[in-house]
Design a protein around this motif. Structure first.
Motif, PDB file in Angstrom:
ATOM      1  N   ARG A  24      34.402  38.720  44.431  1.00 10.46           N
ATOM      2  CA  ARG A  24      35.869  38.726  44.305  1.00 10.46           C
ATOM      3  C   ARG A  24      36.320  39.488  43.046  1.00 10.46           C
ATOM      4  NH1 ARG A  24      37.875  35.095  48.163  1.00 10.46           N
ATOM      5  NH2 ARG A  24      39.918  34.891  47.216  1.00 10.46           N
ATOM      6  N   ARG A  45      42.899  37.420  43.863  1.00 12.20           N
ATOM      7  CA  ARG A  45      43.467  36.074  44.007  1.00 12.20           C
ATOM      8  C   ARG A  45      44.080  35.856  45.380  1.00 12.20           C
ATOM      9  NH1 ARG A  45      42.038  33.162  39.219  1.00 12.20           N
ATOM     10  NH2 ARG A  45      41.768  34.731  37.617  1.00 12.20           N
ATOM     11  N   LYS A  55      46.891  40.053  45.360  1.00 14.15           N
ATOM     12  CA  LYS A  55      47.351  39.359  44.152  1.00 14.15           C
ATOM     13  C   LYS A  55      46.287  39.375  43.056  1.00 14.15           C
ATOM     14  CE  LYS A  55      48.209  35.304  46.018  1.00 14.15           C
ATOM     15  NZ  LYS A  55      48.609  33.877  46.126  1.00 14.15           N
ATOM     16  N   PHE A  56      46.748  39.625  41.834  1.00 17.00           N
ATOM     17  CA  PHE A  56      45.926  39.498  40.629  1.00 17.00           C
ATOM     18  C   PHE A  56      46.796  38.807  39.580  1.00 17.00           C
ATOM     19  CE2 PHE A  56      45.116  43.497  42.858  1.00 17.00           C
ATOM     20  CZ  PHE A  56      43.790  43.335  43.185  1.00 17.00           C
ATOM     21  N   ALA A 112      50.827  30.953  41.472  1.00 22.29           N
ATOM     22  CA  ALA A 112      49.596  31.561  40.953  1.00 22.29           C
ATOM     23  C   ALA A 112      49.153  30.847  39.671  1.00 22.29           C
ATOM     24  CB  ALA A 112      49.808  33.056  40.693  1.00 22.29           C
ATOM     25  N   GLU A 115      47.644  27.439  40.452  1.00 26.49           N
ATOM     26  CA  GLU A 115      46.332  27.500  41.098  1.00 26.49           C
ATOM     27  C   GLU A 115      45.197  27.803  40.118  1.00 26.49           C
ATOM     28  OE1 GLU A 115      47.896  28.894  45.552  1.00 26.49           O
ATOM     29  OE2 GLU A 115      47.002  30.369  44.196  1.00 26.49           O
ATOM     30  N   LEU A 116      45.541  28.197  38.881  1.00 33.12           N
ATOM     31  CA  LEU A 116      44.496  28.502  37.894  1.00 33.12           C
ATOM     32  C   LEU A 116      43.818  27.227  37.408  1.00 33.12           C
ATOM     33  CD1 LEU A 116      46.120  31.155  35.520  1.00 33.12           C
ATOM     34  CD2 LEU A 116      44.599  31.525  37.472  1.00 33.12           C
TER      35      LEU A 116
END
Lengths: 193, 193
Positions: A24, A45, A55-56, A112, A115-116
């Motif tokens: 990934r 991501r 997504k990043f 985002a 989700e980290l």
């Protein structure tokens, strides 16, 4: 929206390489203010919901954010070691900063962040990236809020325009170029490797 | 000539990742004629003797050769999966074509050709890269000479100007920037990741 033609081979590659965490990881090229190329590893991501945008995440203080603000074009090179496939995906980059003027993208930025892992979130509270190394104590900041992103946290999106898929297995290798026609529909053609 | 400061950590990474064939694969970013970035995987072929220049090979017919002729700057991003280290190496690219006006580099080009496998050499006899896929028979060309390179074969050199080493192991991660002073000597400084 419909899935782009290249989504299915990419999903297959992700699946077949899923045992490697670093499948990934990919490399994002941008252009610096002085016109020279820049290149660094970023972590995929997933896709922005109901789009073909990758997504990043990044930090507004990083050089890549500075470069993207000046010139929002990028090409990622994504090599899958197990299946020996390379995806080169070129397109426009969108840096979703705090108070970005689009409510849906602001929500996606918040998601985002949420989700980290806690460790990944705490990196956004670290001293300025690229500055002279700070004392160890400067990296011991309290954990940032798990819901509300720190102001320097950015969601980074890549809207693909072309995809160049090279399958190294095979003799000769297979290479496919994906593009969009005048109406925005994706097509693919086989080319020499 | 003396080994640059970053050669020792790079040699260590190559050694520690030697069980992975793809640890010698890295991504080279260049700039296209339209100013947008390009990025693709290339294979590290060692250092040019008595220099700090990295060796790669390419085909004069490839897009990257076209780009490098127009604008000879590149940045490689080299990620080592086992040790979780990233080297970003930026510098000037030199495309050593047939009849390059430097006898030593012409010899190095010949040596690079001779060190290739027969399969790798035969790819330089394949039809034009990126053109519509030719019939299978077009890929069955006779094996090229093992000593004298085909005219489209190029040695590609990267002369590093800066190196950015990120070690992901560690909390916080270690990041080192290598550069050269006014007299061409390499120095290194620790910066925030």
């Amino acid at each position: 929206m419909s899935l782009a033609l290249w989504r299915s081979p990419l999903a297959r590659s992700l699946h077949r390489n899923r045992s490697l965490a670093y499948a990934r990881y990919l490399q994002l090229a941008t252009v610096r203010a002085d016109g020279r190329p820049a290149n660094r590893t970023v972590v995929f991501r997933g896709f922005l919901e109901n789009t073909n945008q990758l997504k990043f995440i990044t930090d507004i203080r990083s050089q890549k954010a500075v470069e993207i603000n000046l010139y929002p074009w990028g090409e990622i090179c994504w090599y899958f070691p197990k299946t020996r496939e390379q995806f080169r995906i070129a397109g426009k980059l969108v840096l979703v900063v705090a108070e970005y003027p689009d409510a849906e993208l602001c929500t996606a930025r918040g998601t985002a962040w949420q989700e980290l892992s806690e460790g990944a979130r705490s990196q956004f509270a670290w001293p300025d990236p690229g500055a002279d190394k700070a004392d160890a104590s400067a990296f011991d900041a309290a954990s940032p809020d798990a819901i509300k992103p720190l102001p320097n946290f950015c969601l980074l999106l890549l809207e693909p325009e072309t995809v160049d898929l090279l399958e190294l297995r095979g003799e000769p290798q297979n290479r496919s170029l994906f593009g969009r026609d005048g109406e925005g529909n994706w097509f693919v053609r086989s080319v020499n490797p």
